[in-house]
Write a protein that holds these residues in place. Structure first.
Motif, short mmCIF file in Angstrom:
data_model
loop_
_atom_site.label_atom_id
_atom_site.label_comp_id
_atom_site.label_asym_id
_atom_site.label_seq_id
_atom_site.Cartn_x
_atom_site.Cartn_y
_atom_site.Cartn_z
N ARG A 91 0.85 -1.19 0.00
CA ARG A 91 0.00 0.00 0.00
C ARG A 91 0.88 1.24 0.00
N ARG A 133 0.66 7.26 -2.51
CA ARG A 133 0.37 7.64 -3.88
C ARG A 133 1.29 6.85 -4.80
N ASP A 156 1.83 7.69 -8.42
CA ASP A 156 1.77 8.41 -9.68
C ASP A 156 2.71 7.77 -10.71
N GLU A 209 -4.32 -0.40 -8.02
CA GLU A 209 -5.72 -0.13 -7.72
C GLU A 209 -5.81 1.02 -6.73
N LEU A 210 -6.98 1.65 -6.71
CA LEU A 210 -7.24 2.71 -5.75
C LEU A 210 -7.56 2.10 -4.39
N GLY A 211 -7.04 2.70 -3.33
CA GLY A 211 -7.27 2.18 -2.00
C GLY A 211 -8.69 2.38 -1.52
N GLY A 228 -10.91 5.75 -1.52
CA GLY A 228 -10.18 6.68 -2.36
C GLY A 228 -8.89 7.18 -1.75
N ARG A 229 -8.38 6.51 -0.72
CA ARG A 229 -7.16 6.93 -0.05
C ARG A 229 -6.03 5.96 -0.38
N ALA A 244 -3.00 3.95 -2.73
CA ALA A 244 -3.00 3.04 -3.87
C ALA A 244 -2.51 1.67 -3.42
N ARG A 270 -2.52 12.64 4.92
CA ARG A 270 -3.64 11.81 4.51
C ARG A 270 -4.88 12.07 5.35
#
Length: 444
Positions: free
Chosen positions: A52, A55, A57, A79-81, A84-85, A87, A224
């Protein structure tokens, strides 16, 4: 078998459906193998690892996964965490690399080129005792800052702040004499801060690196958690406002602190000497303290039973408060009285009590024991009374010593008629009392 595949003119029948199906299957197999990066229905000899990131990018599927610069696998998906927090990055590690990931493994995103964009995952296997059974959490992952992220601070607000900082910097250094004076004043403070700055390096290699890494994790966590960060800033503003309102008290505290610190240091030195004396005593008391474990265990049920009693006694104790307050006032009055009685009490303890314990040479009784019969006789003497008052009846006892109390001459009649000797009367009374003649002669 050769006969089956031999071409015989006039007997060959083309099977276009079969040949088309075979061609479609081959093309599908090639496409799936190419885009899926694996052979269908073939066991995948790679392990799945999940990490995890705050970010990810520019990280795409197929990006290499490396350990110490050596490719050991590739990224299988990004994948998105949850919520939405962050990756979630999934990686496939080739089993042929024999990579042993431990529970403290770390993952980092680095650039593959100087200008960024193309990223790869760098794994640190770790050295913990147990193996990695779950994903690598966010606190053990990091991502390299890209150039565009670094330049984001130069937005209109950042550029305006930079201009203000430059202008204020120029204004602050406009007077060189004040700057030199400030540097001279800062020299003692710098000498004091030097040991603290040296301590920041730590005692072992890598302490400063770990400190910076942990600070980065804390900063990332605050970034975060927007709501928590906003609450922290708000509470910090209130704290600073309260501190500013108490500026005068803080100045007085700072002014008093050096003297208090000196006294505290002297006190601590004395306490250190006391502790040096107490250490041997503690060592001697330790065996006895260990033996008290059984006693404490035995007292615990009694204490448990005493709790209801204490709860029941609480109202009584509350009712006793007025009485205790009254006793406090009485003690203020009784203290002078007790102080005045101290000489009498001291004399009684010093003279009267020893005399009461002393035995009489003739009666062989302690004086304290003889006082009781005396008061009993005095009570009997004063026990009779009539309407006119008390009658004191003094009745002496008759004994052998009573003969000595008689006079030498006994008046039997009128004094003018003369008196007679009492020797005969003494002998008669002595015979009645059982006094031997020799004793009577000796008394005479």
């Amino acid at each position: 078998m050769r006969r089956l595949f031999r071409y015989v003119p006039g007997q060959h029948r083309p099977r276009t459906v079969r040949n088309g199906a075979i061609l479609v299957a081959i093309v599908a197999f090639v496409l799936v193998s190419g885009f899926g990066r694996g052979v269908p229905l073939w066991p995948d000899r790679r392990d799945e690892v999940t990490a995890r990131f705050a970010r990810a990018d520019s990280l795409r599927a197929g990006a290499p996964v490396r350990v110490s610069g050596v490719d050991v696998g590739e990224v299988s998906g990004v994948e998105l965490g949850p919520g939405g927090r962050g990756a979630i990055v999934r990686m496939r590690i080739d089993r042929g690399q024999d990579l042993d990931l431990r529970s403290d493994a770390r993952a980092h995103l680095y650039w593959r080129t100087l200008l960024g964009r193309n990223m790869y995952v760098e794994l640190e296997p770790g050295d913990a005792a147990d193996a990695l059974h779950d994903e690598i959490p966010t606190r053990r992952t990091s991502a390299q800052v890209e150039v565009d992220q670094l330049l984001q601070v130069f937005d209109p607000g950042g550029r305006r702040a930079l201009r203000v900082a430059t202008r204020e910097f120029e204004r602050g250094f406009r007077r060189p004499a004040d700057v030199r004076r400030a540097i001279d004043e800062a020299a003692p403070a710098a000498a004091t801060a030097a040991p603290g700055l040296a301590a920041l390096r730590g005692r072992d290699n890598g302490d400063l690196t770990r400190l910076v890494r942990d600070a980065a994790r804390v900063t990332g966590t605050l970034a975060r958690e927007d709501d928590d960060l906003a609450g922290l800033v708000e509470q910090g503003a209130r704290t600073f406002a309260t501190t500013a309102a108490r500026a005068a008290d803080l100045r007085r505290l700072i002014a008093v602190a050096p003297g208090a610190q000196d006294r505290a240091q002297r006190t601590l030195r004395r306490v250190r000497g006391t502790l040096d004396l107490l250490d041997p005593l503690v060592e001697e008391l330790r065996p006895g303290a260990r033996r008290l474990d059984a006693t404490v265990a035995a007292l615990r049920p009694a204490l448990d039973d005493a709790r209801p009693l204490l709860r029941a006694a609480r109202p009584t104790l509350q009712e006793l408060r007025p009485a205790i307050a009254a006793l406090r006032g009485a003690s203020a009055v009784g203290r002078p009285l007790i102080a005045a009685l101290e000489p009498t009490v001291d004399r009684s303890l010093r003279e009267l009590v020893p005399w009461l314990a002393r035995r009489d040479d003739e009666t062989k009784l302690a004086n304290g024991w003889a006082i009781g019969p005396w008061f009993s006789g005095a009570s009997a003497v004063a026990s009779r009374f009539d309407a006119n008052g008390y009658l004191l009846r003094m009745q002496p006892g008759l004994s052998a010593r009573s003969l000595d109390a008689l006079p030498c001459r006994l008046v039997l009649a009128d004094p003018a008629g003369g008196s007679v000797g009492c020797d005969g009367l003494k002998r008669t009374l002595g015979a009645l009392l059982g006094v031997p003649p020799a004793a009577r002669e000796a008394r005479r």
